[in-house]
Structure formats: structure tokens, C-alpha cells
Design a protein around this motif. Structure first.
Motif, short mmCIF file in Angstrom:
data_model
loop_
_atom_site.label_atom_id
_atom_site.label_comp_id
_atom_site.label_asym_id
_atom_site.label_seq_id
_atom_site.Cartn_x
_atom_site.Cartn_y
_atom_site.Cartn_z
N SER A 131 0.70 -1.55 -0.12
CA SER A 131 0.39 -0.31 0.06
C SER A 131 1.03 1.21 -0.14
CB SER A 131 -0.85 -0.19 1.46
OG SER A 131 0.06 0.16 2.23
N SER A 132 -0.02 2.53 -0.68
CA SER A 132 0.59 3.52 -0.26
C SER A 132 -0.24 4.65 1.17
CB SER A 132 1.61 4.00 -1.29
OG SER A 132 2.19 5.62 -1.03
N ASP A 133 0.44 6.08 1.34
CA ASP A 133 -0.91 6.32 1.69
C ASP A 133 -0.62 8.10 0.44
OD1 ASP A 133 2.25 7.39 1.71
OD2 ASP A 133 2.13 7.94 4.27
N HIS A 134 0.04 8.63 0.21
CA HIS A 134 -0.14 9.27 -0.91
C HIS A 134 0.79 9.60 -1.97
CE1 HIS A 134 3.24 11.14 0.96
NE2 HIS A 134 3.30 11.08 2.32
N GLY A 135 0.83 10.03 -3.19
CA GLY A 135 1.78 10.29 -3.88
C GLY A 135 3.30 11.24 -3.56
N ASN A 136 4.48 11.35 -4.10
CA ASN A 136 5.45 11.95 -3.67
C ASN A 136 6.37 11.36 -4.42
OD1 ASN A 136 8.05 12.99 -3.02
ND2 ASN A 136 7.46 12.76 -0.56
N PHE A 137 7.38 9.54 -4.41
CA PHE A 137 8.61 9.68 -4.26
C PHE A 137 8.45 9.31 -6.36
CE2 PHE A 137 10.77 5.46 -4.64
CZ PHE A 137 11.81 5.52 -4.76
N GLU A 138 7.21 9.14 -7.08
CA GLU A 138 7.38 8.91 -8.05
C GLU A 138 6.93 10.05 -8.81
OE1 GLU A 138 3.64 11.04 -8.08
OE2 GLU A 138 4.83 9.67 -5.80
N ASP A 139 7.35 11.08 -8.59
CA ASP A 139 7.61 12.25 -9.24
C ASP A 139 9.32 13.30 -8.57
OD1 ASP A 139 8.20 14.54 -10.47
OD2 ASP A 139 5.94 15.03 -11.06
N LEU A 140 10.26 12.66 -8.98
CA LEU A 140 11.25 13.56 -8.22
C LEU A 140 12.34 14.98 -8.70
CD1 LEU A 140 14.17 10.59 -7.58
CD2 LEU A 140 11.99 11.35 -6.18
N ARG A 141 10.68 15.53 -9.30
CA ARG A 141 10.66 16.16 -10.08
C ARG A 141 10.20 17.75 -9.37
NH1 ARG A 141 7.35 16.47 -15.62
NH2 ARG A 141 5.94 15.29 -13.76
N VAL A 142 9.57 16.89 -7.92
CA VAL A 142 8.79 18.04 -7.29
C VAL A 142 8.94 18.42 -5.71
CG1 VAL A 142 7.44 18.46 -9.14
CG2 VAL A 142 6.88 16.79 -7.22
N LYS A 143 9.02 18.79 -5.38
CA LYS A 143 9.72 17.98 -3.65
C LYS A 143 8.02 17.98 -2.55
CE LYS A 143 11.51 20.30 0.17
NZ LYS A 143 12.32 20.17 0.73
N SER A 144 6.86 17.97 -3.66
CA SER A 144 5.78 18.00 -2.62
C SER A 144 5.30 16.78 -2.36
CB SER A 144 4.82 19.56 -2.83
OG SER A 144 4.26 18.91 -4.38
N HIS A 145 4.34 16.76 -1.80
CA HIS A 145 3.30 15.25 -2.08
C HIS A 145 2.83 15.92 -3.37
CE1 HIS A 145 3.02 14.50 2.37
NE2 HIS A 145 4.46 14.15 2.10
N THR A 146 2.38 14.43 -3.98
CA THR A 146 1.16 14.14 -5.29
C THR A 146 -0.57 13.92 -5.47
OG1 THR A 146 1.36 12.66 -6.11
CG2 THR A 146 3.12 14.62 -6.37
N THR A 147 -1.01 14.13 -5.75
CA THR A 147 -2.67 13.64 -6.12
C THR A 147 -2.49 12.30 -6.73
OG1 THR A 147 -3.07 15.54 -7.29
CG2 THR A 147 -3.71 15.96 -5.02
N ALA A 148 -1.19 11.79 -7.24
CA ALA A 148 -1.23 11.31 -8.04
C ALA A 148 -1.98 9.31 -6.78
CB ALA A 148 0.35 10.38 -7.43
N ARG A 149 -2.81 9.04 -7.84
CA ARG A 149 -3.53 7.27 -6.97
C ARG A 149 -1.83 6.69 -6.68
NH1 ARG A 149 -5.81 5.29 -11.75
NH2 ARG A 149 -4.11 5.63 -13.30
N VAL A 150 -2.21 5.44 -5.47
CA VAL A 150 -1.02 4.86 -4.92
C VAL A 150 -1.69 3.60 -5.05
CG1 VAL A 150 -0.76 6.42 -3.34
CG2 VAL A 150 -2.63 5.10 -2.81
N PRO A 151 -0.86 2.76 -4.95
CA PRO A 151 -0.47 1.18 -5.05
C PRO A 151 -1.56 0.19 -3.85
CG PRO A 151 1.51 2.06 -5.38
CD PRO A 151 0.97 2.72 -4.97
N PHE A 152 -2.66 -0.68 -4.61
CA PHE A 152 -2.84 -1.43 -3.82
C PHE A 152 -3.07 -2.89 -3.89
CE2 PHE A 152 -7.52 -3.56 -1.44
CZ PHE A 152 -6.29 -3.66 -0.41
N ALA A 153 -1.89 -3.87 -3.61
CA ALA A 153 -1.71 -4.74 -4.61
C ALA A 153 -1.44 -5.89 -3.65
CB ALA A 153 0.04 -4.45 -5.53
N GLY A 154 -1.15 -6.57 -3.97
CA GLY A 154 -0.36 -8.15 -3.61
C GLY A 154 -0.77 -9.44 -3.87
N SER A 155 -0.37 -10.80 -2.99
CA SER A 155 -0.04 -11.96 -3.46
C SER A 155 -0.74 -12.52 -2.09
CB SER A 155 1.05 -12.79 -4.05
OG SER A 155 1.57 -13.88 -3.79
#
Length: 290
Positions: free
Chosen positions: A237-261
Motif C-alpha cells: 500500500s501507500s498513503d499518498h504520492g511523492n516519490f514517483e515524481d522526483l521533479r517536485v519536492k511536495s506530495h502529489t495527488t497521484a493514485r497509490v498502489p493496492f496490490a498483493g499476493s
């Protein structure tokens, strides 16, 4: 059946919402197929502003709309990184570790916490949502009978974030966690280095930041490979976007994963609903709400 291993990523947006050249664009033979087969969830819950860890993680942990608990008159507010009095009250009552303990089930947080962490919080308690929730359940940090995993996943804490563990060592650690999960209902890793790296982002970010981001994902892939190779059941899981876009310092409104096995993801649309799905795996669905 073995327990669930929850890899709770901090600040990792879904690859479908990541820009070209992101940390997702590399060979991740275990992680990426699972992410692609999973879901991409909304983190905003209809509230303006950038999602934050305090409310986002509380949604995951409780299956309730923690964002609407904040702000005036039910308007909602994204809040974090640390839970304040309102979120602390919600977590004490409804966090998954608390409810598991009340139901006679077992849970543990596998993060390694150095002595300096405890000394700092003895002076000024500012626990994140995951350690706060486990402590609220009366569960110790650094449980002595379980594997202890660094949340940096084998990278140094500071720039240039060089490796301290090999991929094979991380895979072995994943195998150890999978074996430990045979005797627990839920094991959790609160993996926050991704958010720290994300906050280093900027348009002219140095090459070592991108290299560290890609290395972190490779380490996560190796650890997950060890978990699954040893027969573990895992959810990501993830709580919010940020790391997927290293062009910006702030959080993002990107959707986050919910995945599993080895788990049934259901059909949630947002992180609150996904938290309710997870509670349902343990027979606790009736105790969570919108």
C-alpha cells in the motif's frame, strides 16, 4: 494459512500516474507485475489539497475517513505527517493492531528502532501513525522474537544513500519475515525512506537522487521476492504520492498502489475503502465504516 505481511510504503504514487523517467521505469521482476495486477486508489477522498501521511495512514489503518475527521464543520483536511489529538483518538479506538489485539489475534511491527529514537520520543512524543497504533495496542516496538528490518531497506539514511546490504541479503531477510508470518496474523513494515527521498525532489535534482530512488525500488523488489519465494502472503500500500515524481519536492495527488499476493483485494476505489477490505481479511469488517 500464514499471516499477512503488509509493506506500507510512504509517499509512493502508482506507476500509471508517474512521469516519464520515474523510478518505476526499470526492471522490477517481482514488484512490478504485482503492482500492475493490483489497483490504483484515490488518496484525496474528495478534499482539496495535497494528501498527507497522518490522515492517509489513518485511513489505511482504520478503514474510516480520517480526512473528514479533520477541519471545521466536516469540510475535511489533509493532515500530517504525525497524528495529532483527533487522529490519535481515532487510532486508539480503531487502528487495525488495536482491533486485532482485542479480537485475540496477533500483530507486530518489524521496523528496527534505534535507542536514539526512544530517547527522542521520551522528550517529545511525535510517533508516526504505525508505531503509535502498535503502542496503542500495547504491542512493543522492536519485538525480540521477530526479524528486525531497517525501513531504509539496506540504504544509508543520508545522501548519496549508498547500499549497506546486497540484494541477496534483502531476499534472505524477506524469507525470514515470511517464515515468521507463519506464526502471526499480521506483520507490518512502515517503509518511509521513499517519502524522505521524494522530499529531496526538485526540477534540477542531482543524479544521485534518481540513482538512490531506483536502488531503493530494486531493494524493495529483492525483499518482496524473498517474501513470496518463501511462500509469504503480502500486501503493498501507500498513503499518498511523492516519490514517483522526483521533479517536485511536495506530495502529489497521484493514485497509490493496492496490490498483493495471496490476498483478495476486493474492489475499493480509495484508501479508506481499502483499509476496510484489509480489516475484513481478519473478520473485522463489521467494526469499520465510512
Amino acid at each position: 494459512m500464514s499471516g499477512v505481511i503488509w509493506l506500507a510504503l510512504d509517499g509512493v504514487g502508482h506507476p500509471e500516474d508517474a512521469p516519464s523517467g520515474s523510478v518505476w521505469e526499470q526492471d522490477l521482476p517481482t514488484l512490478r507485475p504485482i503492482i500492475d495486477a493490483g489497483l490504483a486508489l484515490d488518496t484525496t477522498l474528495g478534499v482539496a489539497g495535497l494528501p498527507q501521511s497522518g490522515t492517509g495512514q489513518s485511513c489505511w489503518l482504520t478503514g474510516q475517513d480520517a480526512v473528514r475527521r479533520m477541519g471545521k464543520g466536516g469540510a475535511g483536511e489533509h493532515f500530517g505527517p504525525h497524528p495529532g489529538p483527533t487522529l490519535q483518538a481515532l487510532l486508539r479506538e480503531s487502528a487495525l493492531p488495536v482491533r486485532l489485539k482485542q479480537a485475540g489475534l496477533s500483530a507486530a511491527l518489524l521496523n528496527f528502532y534505534p535507542q536514539g529514537y526512544f530517547a527522542a520520543h521520551a522528550k517529545r512524543p511525535r510517533y508516526g501513525c504505525f508505531p503509535f497504533s502498535f503502542l496503542a495496542a500495547g504491542l512493543a516496538l522492536n519485538p525480540p522474537d521477530l526479524p528486525s528490518i531497517s525501513p531504509t531497506l539496506g540504504l544509508r539514511y543520508g545522501s548519496p544513500w549508498t547500499a549497506t546490504q546486497t540484494l541477496s541479503e534483502l531476499a534472505h531477510a524477506g524469507e525470514e519475515v515470511a517464515r515468521a508470518a507463519q506464526h502471526r496474523d499480521l506483520l507490518v513494515l512502515d517503509l518511509w525512506l521513499s517519502d524522505l527521498l521524494g522530499h529531496e525532489g526538485k526540477p534540477d535534482a542531482p543524479p544521485e537522487l534518481g540513482a538512490a530512488g531506483r536502488r531503493y525500488m530494486q531493494h524493495l523488489d529483492a525483499f518482496l521476492g524473498g517474501v513470496l519465494g518463501a511462500g509469504g502472503r503480502a500486501v503493498i500500500s501507500s498513503d499518498h504520492g511523492n516519490f514517483e515524481d522526483l521533479r517536485v519536492k511536495s506530495h502529489t495527488t497521484a493514485r497509490v498502489p493496492f496490490a498483493g499476493s495471496g490476498v483478495d483485494l476486493g474492489r475499493p476505489r480509495d484508501i479508506m475503502q481499502a483499509g476496510a477490505v484489509m480489516a475484513g481479511w481478519f473478520g473485522l469488517l463489521e467494526r469499520v465504516g465510512g
